[in-house]
Design a protein around this motif. Structure first.
Motif, short mmCIF file in Angstrom:
data_model
loop_
_atom_site.label_atom_id
_atom_site.label_comp_id
_atom_site.label_asym_id
_atom_site.label_seq_id
_atom_site.Cartn_x
_atom_site.Cartn_y
_atom_site.Cartn_z
N ARG A 72 0.83 -1.24 -0.02
CA ARG A 72 -0.10 0.01 -0.08
C ARG A 72 0.85 1.23 0.08
N SER A 73 1.96 1.08 0.67
CA SER A 73 2.75 2.29 0.89
C SER A 73 3.42 2.66 -0.69
N THR A 74 3.30 1.57 -1.49
CA THR A 74 3.90 1.87 -2.91
C THR A 74 2.72 2.01 -3.93
N ASP A 75 1.50 2.25 -3.62
CA ASP A 75 0.11 2.24 -4.29
C ASP A 75 -0.18 1.08 -5.01
N ILE A 76 0.27 -0.01 -4.41
CA ILE A 76 -0.20 -1.29 -5.01
C ILE A 76 -1.32 -1.91 -4.01
N TYR A 77 -2.57 -2.29 -4.61
CA TYR A 77 -3.52 -2.74 -3.76
C TYR A 77 -4.22 -3.95 -4.30
N LYS A 95 0.15 -5.83 -14.09
CA LYS A 95 1.41 -5.25 -14.09
C LYS A 95 1.91 -5.08 -12.64
N ASP A 96 1.29 -5.49 -11.80
CA ASP A 96 1.83 -5.46 -10.20
C ASP A 96 2.35 -6.84 -9.88
N VAL A 97 1.97 -7.95 -10.70
CA VAL A 97 2.42 -9.14 -10.45
C VAL A 97 3.62 -9.65 -9.73
N HIS A 108 10.65 -12.81 4.79
CA HIS A 108 11.54 -13.97 5.51
C HIS A 108 12.14 -14.59 4.59
N THR A 109 13.49 -14.52 5.00
CA THR A 109 14.43 -15.26 4.03
C THR A 109 14.04 -16.80 3.65
N LYS A 110 13.68 -17.48 4.66
CA LYS A 110 13.54 -18.81 4.75
C LYS A 110 11.98 -19.34 4.09
N ILE A 111 11.18 -18.15 3.90
CA ILE A 111 9.79 -18.71 3.36
C ILE A 111 9.65 -17.90 2.10
N GLN A 112 9.75 -18.56 1.01
CA GLN A 112 9.77 -17.91 -0.43
C GLN A 112 8.66 -18.48 -1.06
N PHE A 113 8.14 -17.66 -1.86
CA PHE A 113 6.75 -18.04 -2.65
C PHE A 113 7.11 -18.27 -3.79
N THR A 114 6.32 -19.06 -4.65
CA THR A 114 6.48 -19.19 -6.08
C THR A 114 5.05 -18.76 -6.53
N LEU A 115 4.97 -18.44 -8.05
CA LEU A 115 3.89 -17.72 -8.62
C LEU A 115 3.45 -18.64 -9.73
N GLU A 116 1.87 -18.68 -9.68
CA GLU A 116 1.33 -19.02 -10.97
C GLU A 116 0.35 -18.23 -11.23
N LYS A 117 0.25 -17.88 -12.69
CA LYS A 117 -0.42 -16.80 -13.33
C LYS A 117 -1.68 -17.75 -13.98
N GLU A 118 -2.94 -16.93 -14.26
CA GLU A 118 -4.05 -17.50 -14.87
C GLU A 118 -3.47 -17.79 -16.34
N LYS A 119 -4.08 -18.87 -16.66
CA LYS A 119 -3.95 -19.28 -18.50
C LYS A 119 -4.90 -19.47 -18.89
N ASP A 120 -5.43 -18.95 -19.93
CA ASP A 120 -6.49 -19.04 -20.86
C ASP A 120 -7.91 -18.71 -19.82
N ASN A 121 -7.51 -17.64 -19.04
CA ASN A 121 -8.51 -17.23 -18.32
C ASN A 121 -8.97 -18.02 -17.26
N LYS A 122 -8.08 -18.77 -16.74
CA LYS A 122 -8.41 -19.72 -15.78
C LYS A 122 -7.29 -20.11 -14.66
N LEU A 123 -7.34 -20.46 -13.53
CA LEU A 123 -6.53 -20.67 -12.61
C LEU A 123 -6.88 -21.73 -11.42
N ALA A 124 -6.11 -22.67 -11.06
CA ALA A 124 -6.38 -23.74 -10.10
C ALA A 124 -5.92 -23.28 -8.78
N PHE A 125 -7.14 -23.56 -7.85
CA PHE A 125 -6.90 -23.17 -6.61
C PHE A 125 -7.21 -24.16 -5.52
N LEU A 126 -6.54 -25.04 -4.98
CA LEU A 126 -7.04 -26.11 -4.07
C LEU A 126 -7.97 -27.06 -5.02
N ASP A 127 -9.03 -27.49 -4.87
CA ASP A 127 -9.70 -28.48 -5.46
C ASP A 127 -10.92 -27.64 -6.55
#
Length: 396
Positions: A72-77, A95-97, A108-127
């Motif tokens: 928020r301090s960088t105007d990304i919401y 553009k903010d991804v 946190h240096t030992k907790i790192q996230f990976t990224l999965e973007k939507e493809k063909d207007n769809k994205l899987a989350f859990l089930d």
């Protein structure tokens, strides 16, 4: 502790004492034994610790909160964000991804996230798989390509009610996660999965119909006085012996509710990787102590008991009772009256059971099983039917 203002609403413990308890649970009590050597886990939370899921949830919430404040301090919401354990779903501007990912990974240096973007207007989350259609979002049931789709097989040794309910719950899950336009293709998937698990076509169709006609109870979680008085127990499933039809004839008490359970479990298949705990350190056990008699006189009597505490502690109490010529237990009375000695060093663990009522029942069954040798008091087996003693096996 930055979150103390929120935590103190839920506890009467003062901050200093709370931190001491937390330190003990998370650091000082964080050890295990392997190959006879004690190790302490110096980072992270151990698998199997009841606190681990809660701590992981708190840490991840903190990372998300700090990340959102920094963004928020960088105007990304972030328009929408939700999580389940360590999976996060968020709606953000394309553009903010990359910047969002960078901010999250710097918390946190030992907790790192990976990224999965939507493809063909769809994205899987859990089930579920989330579809973006113009200004609307639709969901469909989702499974990974490597999913085994295995469930209780139609030919497995389980009560029909369990197999039926498992299949219906599976169908209901698929339907509840899917938009109406995906129903037909999901029905084909359901039929295929049930078929692979041995269900005949006729049964599959009846299950689909039963799931479609199922009436959802809208009474909420309201409990009656009778519900609070109910006794719940598990019964090992044995066809024609402990099936529903037979049990209904045996159990006349409406306050007793039971559920079937399998005798063989997946846990019994895998090799034990942890060191075996010495019998003296075991808790919640049924044990046996043999009498050695006295010089020139053998004794075939045994004492069978149970304890919630460690077996070593209970044996030390038996030793003290024998030394002081007490008669507080059948064992102490036998040793005192006959001037015999007990083989405490070779005490044998017969059963390990955490549930008190079941452990007491097992003790009675073990006494009944050795009724001619047991020195226990008569009242120890007053409520035990001798017919059941032959149904249990000895543990080594």
């Amino acid at each position: 502790m930055k979150q103390w203002s929120s935590l103190q609403k839920h506890t009467k413990i003062i901050k200093k004492q709370f931190l001491t308890i937390l330190e003990f649970c998370l650091r000082e009590n964080n050890y295990f034994v392997y190959d006879g050597t004690y190790y302490q886990q110096v980072y992270g939370m151990p698998m199997g610790n009841p606190l681990s899921p809660t701590i992981a949830d708190i840490v991840l919430d903190k990372i998300i909160d700090d990340s959102i404040i920094e963004l928020r301090s960088t105007d990304i919401y972030i328009k929408y964000i939700t999580k389940y354990v360590d999976d996060i779903f968020a709606v953000v501007k394309m553009k903010d991804v990359e910047e969002i990912l960078r901010i999250f990974n710097r918390q946190h240096t030992k907790i790192q996230f990976t990224l999965e973007k939507e493809k063909d207007n769809k994205l899987a989350f859990l089930d579920i798989e989330i579809y973006k259609n113009k200004n609307k979002l639709k969901t469909n049931w989702y499974t990974k390509a490597v999913a085994s789709s295995r469930m209780i097989n139609y030919h497995s040794n389980h009560p029909w009610t369990q197999k039926r309910n498992t299949a219906i719950n599976f169908i209901n899950k698929v339907n509840s996660l899917s938009d109406q336009e995906f129903m037909d293709q999901n029905k084909r998937k359901i039929r295929s999965i049930l078929c692979k698990n041995g269900y005949p076509n006729k049964i599959i169709e009846s299950l689909l119909t039963a799931a479609a006609n199922k009436i959802t109870c809208k009474s909420g979680n309201t409990k009656t006085k009778e519900d609070n008085c109910k006794i719940y127990t598990g019964v090992t499933y044995i066809p024609k012996l402990t099936d529903n039809k037979t049990l209904r004839k045996i159990i006349k008490n409406n306050n007793v509710s039971y559920a079937h359970k399998p005798h063989h479990t997946i846990q019994a298949i895998y090799t034990k990787t942890k060191d075996k705990i010495g019998k003296e350190q075991l808790h919640n056990v049924v044990y046996e102590i043999k009498c050695q008699g006295k010089e020139g006189e053998n004794c075939s009597k045994v004492y069978i008991g149970t304890t919630k505490r460690s077996l070593g502690t209970r044996i030390n109490e038996h030793k003290l009772d024998a030394k002081n010529n007490k008669s507080t237990t059948a064992l102490a009375q036998h040793l005192t009256e006959n001037k015999h000695t007990a083989d405490f060093d070779n005490a044998k663990v017969l059963d390990v059971e955490n549930r008190t009522r079941r452990r007491m029942t097992l003790e009675g069954l073990r006494i009944q099983q050795k009724i001619t040798e047991a020195m226990n008091f008569k009242e120890d087996v007053d409520n035990i039917n001798c017919a059941y003693a032959t149904a249990i096996t000895h543990n080594v």
